[in-house]
Design a protein around this motif. Structure first.
Motif, PDB file in Angstrom:
ATOM      1  N   LYS A  92      29.557   5.602  42.498  1.00 25.74           N
ATOM      2  CA  LYS A  92      30.752   4.880  42.823  1.00 25.74           C
ATOM      3  C   LYS A  92      30.400   3.744  43.803  1.00 25.74           C
ATOM      4  N   SER A  93      29.618   4.055  44.732  1.00 26.85           N
ATOM      5  CA  SER A  93      29.462   2.884  45.917  1.00 26.85           C
ATOM      6  C   SER A  93      28.121   2.794  46.588  1.00 26.85           C
ATOM      7  N   ALA A  94      27.958   1.949  47.384  1.00 26.94           N
ATOM      8  CA  ALA A  94      26.742   1.933  48.377  1.00 26.94           C
ATOM      9  C   ALA A  94      27.355   1.586  49.687  1.00 26.94           C
ATOM     10  N   ARG A  95      27.030   2.161  50.830  1.00 27.25           N
ATOM     11  CA  ARG A  95      27.477   1.847  51.992  1.00 27.25           C
ATOM     12  C   ARG A  95      26.040   1.470  52.795  1.00 27.25           C
ATOM     13  N   TYR A  96      26.148   0.163  53.592  1.00 24.20           N
ATOM     14  CA  TYR A  96      24.762  -0.375  54.303  1.00 24.20           C
ATOM     15  C   TYR A  96      25.241  -0.313  55.485  1.00 24.20           C
ATOM     16  N   VAL A  97      24.773   0.555  56.412  1.00 24.43           N
ATOM     17  CA  VAL A  97      24.975   0.609  57.808  1.00 24.43           C
ATOM     18  C   VAL A  97      23.833  -0.192  58.537  1.00 24.43           C
ATOM     19  N   THR A 109      30.326  -2.203  52.270  1.00 27.82           N
ATOM     20  CA  THR A 109      30.471  -1.327  51.319  1.00 27.82           C
ATOM     21  C   THR A 109      30.582  -2.132  49.858  1.00 27.82           C
ATOM     22  N   ALA A 110      29.878  -1.792  48.751  1.00 31.09           N
ATOM     23  CA  ALA A 110      29.730  -2.610  47.789  1.00 31.09           C
ATOM     24  C   ALA A 110      29.729  -1.544  46.769  1.00 31.09           C
ATOM     25  N   GLY A 111      30.134  -1.915  45.401  1.00 30.10           N
ATOM     26  CA  GLY A 111      30.485  -1.149  44.348  1.00 30.10           C
ATOM     27  C   GLY A 111      29.454  -1.270  43.261  1.00 30.10           C
ATOM     28  N   PRO A 112      29.680  -0.864  42.017  1.00 32.56           N
ATOM     29  CA  PRO A 112      28.622  -0.649  41.012  1.00 32.56           C
ATOM     30  C   PRO A 112      28.129  -2.084  40.471  1.00 32.56           C
ATOM     31  N   GLU A 113      28.636  -3.144  40.975  1.00 34.05           N
ATOM     32  CA  GLU A 113      28.202  -4.444  40.473  1.00 34.05           C
ATOM     33  C   GLU A 113      26.924  -4.821  41.217  1.00 34.05           C
ATOM     34  N   ILE A 114      26.655  -4.133  42.090  1.00 34.11           N
ATOM     35  CA  ILE A 114      24.954  -4.521  42.692  1.00 34.11           C
ATOM     36  C   ILE A 114      23.900  -3.640  42.300  1.00 34.11           C
ATOM     37  N   LEU A 115      24.270  -2.782  40.998  1.00 29.14           N
ATOM     38  CA  LEU A 115      23.354  -2.134  40.438  1.00 29.14           C
ATOM     39  C   LEU A 115      22.337  -2.998  39.494  1.00 29.14           C
ATOM     40  N   ARG A 116      20.839  -2.980  39.510  1.00 31.85           N
ATOM     41  CA  ARG A 116      20.039  -3.463  38.718  1.00 31.85           C
ATOM     42  C   ARG A 116      19.419  -2.651  37.870  1.00 31.85           C
ATOM     43  N   SER A 117      19.251  -2.764  36.705  1.00 27.53           N
ATOM     44  CA  SER A 117      18.607  -1.662  35.751  1.00 27.53           C
ATOM     45  C   SER A 117      17.420  -2.615  34.865  1.00 27.53           C
ATOM     46  N   GLY A 118      16.473  -1.548  34.207  1.00 28.57           N
ATOM     47  CA  GLY A 118      15.553  -2.122  33.528  1.00 28.57           C
ATOM     48  C   GLY A 118      14.517  -1.086  33.159  1.00 28.57           C
ATOM     49  N   ILE A 119      13.413  -1.650  32.741  1.00 33.77           N
ATOM     50  CA  ILE A 119      12.150  -0.798  32.287  1.00 33.77           C
ATOM     51  C   ILE A 119      10.828  -1.237  33.055  1.00 33.77           C
ATOM     52  N   VAL A 120       9.940  -0.371  33.766  1.00 31.93           N
ATOM     53  CA  VAL A 120       8.949  -0.671  34.357  1.00 31.93           C
ATOM     54  C   VAL A 120       8.102  -1.138  33.245  1.00 31.93           C
ATOM     55  N   PRO A 121       7.454  -2.340  33.590  1.00 27.75           N
ATOM     56  CA  PRO A 121       6.400  -2.912  32.642  1.00 27.75           C
ATOM     57  C   PRO A 121       5.384  -2.025  32.343  1.00 27.75           C
TER      58      PRO A 121
END
Length: 203
Positions: A92-97, A109-121
Motif C-alpha cells: 500500500k505505502s512506505a513511510r520514511y521517518v 509517505t510514498a505509494g507503490p510508484e517507488i517500487l523497483r523489481s527485477g531478477i538477481v543476475p
C-alpha cells in the motif's frame, strides 16, 4: 559537529552495493540499478566471510551538506515470481521517518510508484540469490539535512501478509511481513552522517 576534518564521500554520487557483489557495473552501482542521480543512503553491510566491503567502505552511510538524498534498503528476494507479485500487489505505502524521536523528526509517505523489481543476475554474490526475483522500495528524493548524525526508518503498509517463500534475503531479519504497517526488517539500520565536506587539500 563541523565535519571539516572528516573524510567525506566524493561529490560524484555512486553507491556500491555492500550486500550483493559481482555482476555488471549497473548491478553493483545502486545509483545505476535504481536510476537515481542523487546521493543514496544505502543498505547495511553485514560482515560475512565471503563478501568483502566495497571500495570506500561499507553501506553508503555518509552524505555532504547540500546533498539531496534517497534511501535504499536491501531488496525483498523471493523464491518465485508469484511471491514477488504478491509483495507488489499487497504493497500500500512506505513511510520514511527521518530523525525519529528528535525535534527534527519528519515523516514522508510514498505509494507503490517507488517500487523497483527485477531478477538477481546469475553472477553475483551470494550465489544462493542468483536468478531470483526481487522487489524493493526506493524512496522519493529527500531534502538536504544539517551536518551531524541522522537516522532513517522505513515502515511498509501491506494489505495482506506476504512472505518470500525462501527465507530472509541478505540484510533482512525475517522472510514475512504482516498485514498492516510494520518496520521493514533491516538487520543493521544504523545511523548515517552528513558532513560539511571533505578535508581541504594539503599544500
Amino acid at each position: 559537529m563541523t565535519g571539516v576534518a572528516e573524510a567525506g564521500p566524493p561529490r560524484n554520487h555512486q553507491c556500491i552495493s555492500p550486500i550483493f557483489l559481482g555482476g555488471s557495473e549497473q548491478w553493483r552501482d545502486l545509483n545505476q540499478r535504481y536510476g537515481v542521480s542523487e546521493r543514496i543512503i544505502g543498505p547495511p553491510a553485514p560482515a560475512t566471510d565471503d563478501i568483502a566491503d566495497p571500495p570506500g567502505g561499507p553501506g553508503c552511510r555518509t552524505a555532504l551538506v547540500g546533498d539531496q538524498w534517497v534511501r535504499a534498503v536491501p531488496p525483498w528476494i523471493t523464491a518465485t515470481e508469484t511471491e514477488q507479485e504478491a509483495f507488489i500487489t499487497n504493497f500500500k505505502s512506505a513511510r520514511y521517518v527521518i530523525d525519529a524521536g528528535t525535534p527534527q523528526e519528519q515523516s514522508v509517505t510514498a505509494g507503490p510508484e517507488i517500487l523497483r523489481s527485477g531478477i538477481v543476475p546469475d553472477d553475483v554474490q551470494p550465489p544462493a540469490t542468483r536468478g531470483l526475483p526481487f522487489v524493493v522500495p526506493v524512496s522519493p528524493v529527500f531534502h538536504p539535512l544539517r551536518p551531524g548524525t541522522h537516522t532513517s526508518t522505513l515502515f511498509v503498509d501491506m494489505n495482506e501478509k506476504v512472505c518470500t517463500g525462501r527465507g530472509p534475503a541478505p540484510g533482512l531479519s525475517t522472510d514475512c511481513l504482516e498485514a498492516g504497517e510494520s518496520e521493514y526488517p533491516i538487520i543493521d539500520n544504523g545511523p548515517f552522517t552528513v558532513l560539511t565536506g571533505p578535508p581541504p587539500p594539503t599544500a
